[in-house]
Design a protein around this motif. Structure first.
Motif: not given
Length: 239
Positions: A16, A21-22, A25, A27, A32, A36, A39-40, A43, A178
């Motif tokens: 990591a 890359a994730r 992270v 769950r 998730p 997470t 943040q996804l 992004d 990213v």
């Protein structure tokens, strides 16, 4: 079993830490973690904004770049018809003939491509470093300009018009999760209609967390000098 878990955790942490890359992270059940997922979504929104964003006229003026457009006309057509982003409008071609030095040794072109955010984030560092590198090699540049809604292959149309010895296009890359600020530099020796993709060279992932913009600018100059010396580009270029 506990030793195995400790070793697996260590390896996961190392992996990591080596990539944006994730990985690892966590769950909550089959979903998730909230942080997470948020943040996804953030992004993804940044990626969409970069595609539909624009490069501020003030920035282009600051960099001394006039603007021409491709046949795309709008961002929607640009996304649906990649072929239209490979050709300039008649008005754009006429403006280039009017304003630019013909048959320059090095022609520099900037484009928003698929990420206006990449141009906004990197051009102030990449472009001056490139000019310094070209000056160090004693190379002469033509008149730079900006292509709105450009694709990489529009450098071939520009090559037909200006007939430069080498051309470099600084263009926004397709954004990912990213970063949405990644730029690429596509280069070619005497680009013309019919140029193959294997005849181009590229430096990609130019951004603050990738290839550093200033470093990229310097390296672009080195590659262009090699193209001029060897009179070729692409897979046959020896670096």
């Amino acid at each position: 079993m506990e030793a195995f878990s400790d070793e697996a955790a260590k390896l996961t942490a190392e992996l990591a830490g080596s990539t944006p890359a994730r990985i690892g992270v966590g769950r909550c059940g089959t979903r998730p973690l909230t942080r997470t997922a948020l943040q996804l979504r953030m992004d993804h929104a940044a990626a969409v904004d970069s595609v539909y964003g624009v490069v501020a006229p003030e920035l282009l003026k600051e960099m001394g770049l006039f603007t021409v457009e491709t046949l795309s006309g709008s961002k929607e057509r640009y996304l649906r018809r990649p072929d239209l982003g490979r050709r300039l409008t008649d008005e754009g071609a006429a403006l280039i003939r009017e304003k630019c030095i013909m048959k320059p040794q090095v022609q520099v072109v900037v484009s928003d491509g698929l990420s206006a955010a990449a141009t906004c984030a990197n051009i102030r560092d990449v472009y001056p470093a490139l000019l310094d590198s070209l000056a160090a090699y004693g190379l002469q540049t033509g008149t730079p300009f900006f292509v709105k809604n450009g694709r990489v292959a529009c450098m071939d149309h520009i090559g037909e018009i200006l007939q430069p010895d080498v051309l470099v296009m600084l263009i926004g890359e397709r954004p990912g999760l990213v970063t949405a600020q990644s730029m690429s530099a596509y280069m070619g020796y005497r680009p013309r209609f019919g140029t193959l993709e294997s005849d181009r060279n590229v430096i990609s992932n130019i951004h603050a967390r990738g290839t550093q913009p200033v470093e990229a600018g310097a390296h672009i100059g080195t590659m262009l000098a090699a193209m001029l010396e060897q009179k070729r580009s692409g897979t046959s270029l020896v670096l």
